[in-house]
Design a protein around this motif. Sequence first.
Motif, PDB file in Angstrom:
ATOM      1  N   THR A  81      18.323  14.884  -2.008  1.00  0.00           N
ATOM      2  CA  THR A  81      17.706  13.972  -2.976  1.00  0.00           C
ATOM      3  C   THR A  81      17.426  12.621  -2.318  1.00  0.00           C
ATOM      4  O   THR A  81      16.344  12.043  -2.500  1.00  0.00           O
ATOM      5  N   ARG A  82      18.356  12.104  -1.528  1.00  0.00           N
ATOM      6  CA  ARG A  82      18.148  10.828  -0.831  1.00  0.00           C
ATOM      7  C   ARG A  82      17.044  10.954   0.229  1.00  0.00           C
ATOM      8  O   ARG A  82      16.279  10.019   0.456  1.00  0.00           O
ATOM      9  N   GLN A  83      16.967  12.110   0.869  1.00  0.00           N
ATOM     10  CA  GLN A  83      15.895  12.371   1.832  1.00  0.00           C
ATOM     11  C   GLN A  83      14.544  12.225   1.136  1.00  0.00           C
ATOM     12  O   GLN A  83      13.637  11.558   1.633  1.00  0.00           O
ATOM     13  N   ARG A  84      14.422  12.820  -0.023  1.00  0.00           N
ATOM     14  CA  ARG A  84      13.154  12.744  -0.758  1.00  0.00           C
ATOM     15  C   ARG A  84      12.896  11.348  -1.293  1.00  0.00           C
ATOM     16  O   ARG A  84      11.740  10.911  -1.354  1.00  0.00           O
ATOM     17  N   LEU A  85      13.964  10.625  -1.648  1.00  0.00           N
ATOM     18  CA  LEU A  85      13.811   9.225  -2.046  1.00  0.00           C
ATOM     19  C   LEU A  85      13.223   8.428  -0.890  1.00  0.00           C
ATOM     20  O   LEU A  85      12.290   7.633  -1.073  1.00  0.00           O
ATOM     21  N   LEU A  86      13.744   8.635   0.318  1.00  0.00           N
ATOM     22  CA  LEU A  86      13.229   7.914   1.484  1.00  0.00           C
ATOM     23  C   LEU A  86      11.772   8.284   1.755  1.00  0.00           C
ATOM     24  O   LEU A  86      10.960   7.415   2.088  1.00  0.00           O
ATOM     25  N   ILE A  87      11.428   9.543   1.585  1.00  0.00           N
ATOM     26  CA  ILE A  87      10.023   9.970   1.733  1.00  0.00           C
ATOM     27  C   ILE A  87       9.144   9.203   0.747  1.00  0.00           C
ATOM     28  O   ILE A  87       8.065   8.710   1.102  1.00  0.00           O
ATOM     29  N   CYS A  88       9.604   9.069  -0.501  1.00  0.00           N
ATOM     30  CA  CYS A  88       8.834   8.329  -1.517  1.00  0.00           C
ATOM     31  C   CYS A  88       8.716   6.849  -1.156  1.00  0.00           C
ATOM     32  O   CYS A  88       7.656   6.237  -1.365  1.00  0.00           O
ATOM     33  N   ILE A  89       9.766   6.267  -0.601  1.00  0.00           N
ATOM     34  CA  ILE A  89       9.712   4.873  -0.146  1.00  0.00           C
ATOM     35  C   ILE A  89       8.671   4.724   0.963  1.00  0.00           C
ATOM     36  O   ILE A  89       7.877   3.769   0.970  1.00  0.00           O
ATOM     37  N   ILE A  90       8.654   5.664   1.897  1.00  0.00           N
ATOM     38  CA  ILE A  90       7.667   5.629   2.982  1.00  0.00           C
ATOM     39  C   ILE A  90       6.256   5.705   2.411  1.00  0.00           C
ATOM     40  O   ILE A  90       5.367   4.942   2.819  1.00  0.00           O
ATOM     41  N   ILE A  91       6.039   6.588   1.455  1.00  0.00           N
ATOM     42  CA  ILE A  91       4.715   6.720   0.834  1.00  0.00           C
ATOM     43  C   ILE A  91       4.320   5.414   0.147  1.00  0.00           C
ATOM     44  O   ILE A  91       3.172   4.960   0.272  1.00  0.00           O
ATOM     45  N   GLU A  92       5.249   4.783  -0.568  1.00  0.00           N
ATOM     46  CA  GLU A  92       4.952   3.503  -1.225  1.00  0.00           C
ATOM     47  C   GLU A  92       4.574   2.438  -0.198  1.00  0.00           C
ATOM     48  O   GLU A  92       3.637   1.664  -0.415  1.00  0.00           O
ATOM     49  N   GLU A  93       5.296   2.380   0.916  1.00  0.00           N
ATOM     50  CA  GLU A  93       4.972   1.401   1.969  1.00  0.00           C
ATOM     51  C   GLU A  93       3.610   1.699   2.587  1.00  0.00           C
ATOM     52  O   GLU A  93       2.852   0.779   2.895  1.00  0.00           O
ATOM     53  N   LEU A  94       3.309   2.978   2.785  1.00  0.00           N
ATOM     54  CA  LEU A  94       1.996   3.351   3.316  1.00  0.00           C
ATOM     55  C   LEU A  94       0.888   2.905   2.364  1.00  0.00           C
ATOM     56  O   LEU A  94      -0.122   2.347   2.800  1.00  0.00           O
ATOM     57  N   ARG A  95       1.069   3.141   1.077  1.00  0.00           N
ATOM     58  CA  ARG A  95       0.055   2.731   0.091  1.00  0.00           C
ATOM     59  C   ARG A  95      -0.102   1.214   0.069  1.00  0.00           C
ATOM     60  O   ARG A  95      -1.213   0.701  -0.054  1.00  0.00           O
ATOM     61  N   LYS A  96       1.011   0.499   0.175  1.00  0.00           N
ATOM     62  CA  LYS A  96       0.964  -0.964   0.189  1.00  0.00           C
ATOM     63  C   LYS A  96       0.220  -1.452   1.440  1.00  0.00           C
ATOM     64  O   LYS A  96      -0.545  -2.398   1.383  1.00  0.00           O
ATOM     65  N   THR A  97       0.431  -0.793   2.562  1.00  0.00           N
ATOM     66  CA  THR A  97      -0.168  -1.192   3.824  1.00  0.00           C
ATOM     67  C   THR A  97      -1.626  -0.764   3.942  1.00  0.00           C
ATOM     68  O   THR A  97      -2.460  -1.518   4.435  1.00  0.00           O
ATOM     69  N   LEU A  98      -1.929   0.459   3.484  1.00  0.00           N
ATOM     70  CA  LEU A  98      -3.247   1.046   3.728  1.00  0.00           C
ATOM     71  C   LEU A  98      -4.209   0.955   2.543  1.00  0.00           C
ATOM     72  O   LEU A  98      -5.391   1.222   2.702  1.00  0.00           O
ATOM     73  N   GLY A  99      -3.688   0.643   1.374  1.00  0.00           N
ATOM     74  CA  GLY A  99      -4.553   0.593   0.202  1.00  0.00           C
ATOM     75  C   GLY A  99      -4.814   1.985  -0.351  1.00  0.00           C
ATOM     76  O   GLY A  99      -3.961   2.869  -0.286  1.00  0.00           O
ATOM     77  N   ASN A 100      -5.990   2.195  -0.836  1.00  0.00           N
ATOM     78  CA  ASN A 100      -6.349   3.434  -1.529  1.00  0.00           C
ATOM     79  C   ASN A 100      -6.724   4.525  -0.527  1.00  0.00           C
ATOM     80  O   ASN A 100      -7.878   4.660  -0.135  1.00  0.00           O
ATOM     81  N   ILE A 101      -5.741   5.283  -0.106  1.00  0.00           N
ATOM     82  CA  ILE A 101      -5.948   6.390   0.831  1.00  0.00           C
ATOM     83  C   ILE A 101      -5.251   7.619   0.257  1.00  0.00           C
ATOM     84  O   ILE A 101      -4.247   7.505  -0.437  1.00  0.00           O
ATOM     85  N   GLU A 102      -5.786   8.784   0.529  1.00  0.00           N
ATOM     86  CA  GLU A 102      -5.224  10.028  -0.003  1.00  0.00           C
ATOM     87  C   GLU A 102      -3.902  10.359   0.698  1.00  0.00           C
ATOM     88  O   GLU A 102      -3.884  10.687   1.886  1.00  0.00           O
ATOM     89  N   ILE A 103      -2.800  10.233  -0.059  1.00  0.00           N
ATOM     90  CA  ILE A 103      -1.476  10.565   0.453  1.00  0.00           C
ATOM     91  C   ILE A 103      -0.868  11.591  -0.485  1.00  0.00           C
ATOM     92  O   ILE A 103      -0.879  11.411  -1.699  1.00  0.00           O
ATOM     93  N   LYS A 104      -0.332  12.662   0.080  1.00  0.00           N
ATOM     94  CA  LYS A 104       0.268  13.717  -0.725  1.00  0.00           C
ATOM     95  C   LYS A 104       1.672  14.008  -0.207  1.00  0.00           C
ATOM     96  O   LYS A 104       1.891  14.038   1.002  1.00  0.00           O
ATOM     97  N   ARG A 105       2.603  14.211  -1.148  1.00  0.00           N
ATOM     98  CA  ARG A 105       3.948  14.647  -0.781  1.00  0.00           C
ATOM     99  C   ARG A 105       4.087  16.096  -1.202  1.00  0.00           C
ATOM    100  O   ARG A 105       3.772  16.471  -2.323  1.00  0.00           O
ATOM    101  N   SER A 106       4.570  16.920  -0.307  1.00  0.00           N
ATOM    102  CA  SER A 106       4.896  18.315  -0.614  1.00  0.00           C
ATOM    103  C   SER A 106       6.343  18.523  -0.185  1.00  0.00           C
ATOM    104  O   SER A 106       6.633  18.630   1.010  1.00  0.00           O
ATOM    105  N   GLY A 107       7.252  18.497  -1.165  1.00  0.00           N
ATOM    106  CA  GLY A 107       8.675  18.584  -0.846  1.00  0.00           C
ATOM    107  C   GLY A 107       9.089  17.373  -0.051  1.00  0.00           C
ATOM    108  O   GLY A 107       8.992  16.241  -0.523  1.00  0.00           O
ATOM    109  N   ASP A 108       9.513  17.588   1.201  1.00  0.00           N
ATOM    110  CA  ASP A 108       9.925  16.469   2.049  1.00  0.00           C
ATOM    111  C   ASP A 108       8.897  16.159   3.131  1.00  0.00           C
ATOM    112  O   ASP A 108       9.209  15.508   4.124  1.00  0.00           O
TER     113      ASP A 108
END
Length: 186
Positions: A81-108
């Motif tokens: 669960t914490r692994q997936r939380l960290l993945i979600c944090i990374i995705i949020e940082e990517l969105r903040k840095t890159l703006g509107n770009i297609e990012i998808k999470r599949s599991g981890d």
Amino acid sequence: MKSLFIEKEIKYTGSQLAPHWIYKNFGILGDAIVSFIGEMDVKITEMVDIEDVLTDSPIYSRKMVSFILEHFEMGLSEAVTRQRLLICIIIEELRKTLGNIEIKRSGDDIYIQNKKLSVSIATKSLTSSLIHIGLNIDSEGAPVKACGLQNNLGIMNIKDFAQKIMQRYIDENAEIRDAVCKVRGV
């Protein structure tokens, strides 16, 4: 929880996903998250993910930023669960840095424009739970259709990016601990 960005390059082979690796090598005792840059070359003999072993899928990246976490007093289910939380944090940082770009999470796993950015695993040792997440910096030579932070996404300051992610994870863990402590049982 403590963190460290390790300045020297380290080749990630899978052997670093071991109890007390952070303590033995960097003197950080207890729950910790560290990050470093280097080549990644995980042979089948070092694989923790049995699915990768069964499908004979070694992992390689010419240059990757790795995050290794060690949590004591945590079961495997919570570590995943914490692994997936960290993945979600990374995705949020990517969105903040890159703006509107297609990012998808599949599991981890993280995919950007249908190209794989990450590798990740959580496991349990006798004394702790361990997590590794690697993000391609350079996607050249990857064994799958891959995306890299620098060569595809233009994120040049990897250290700064990694430190933001580590701090957000530490903050999130502190907030989880506070939330656990502030409620009364029913």
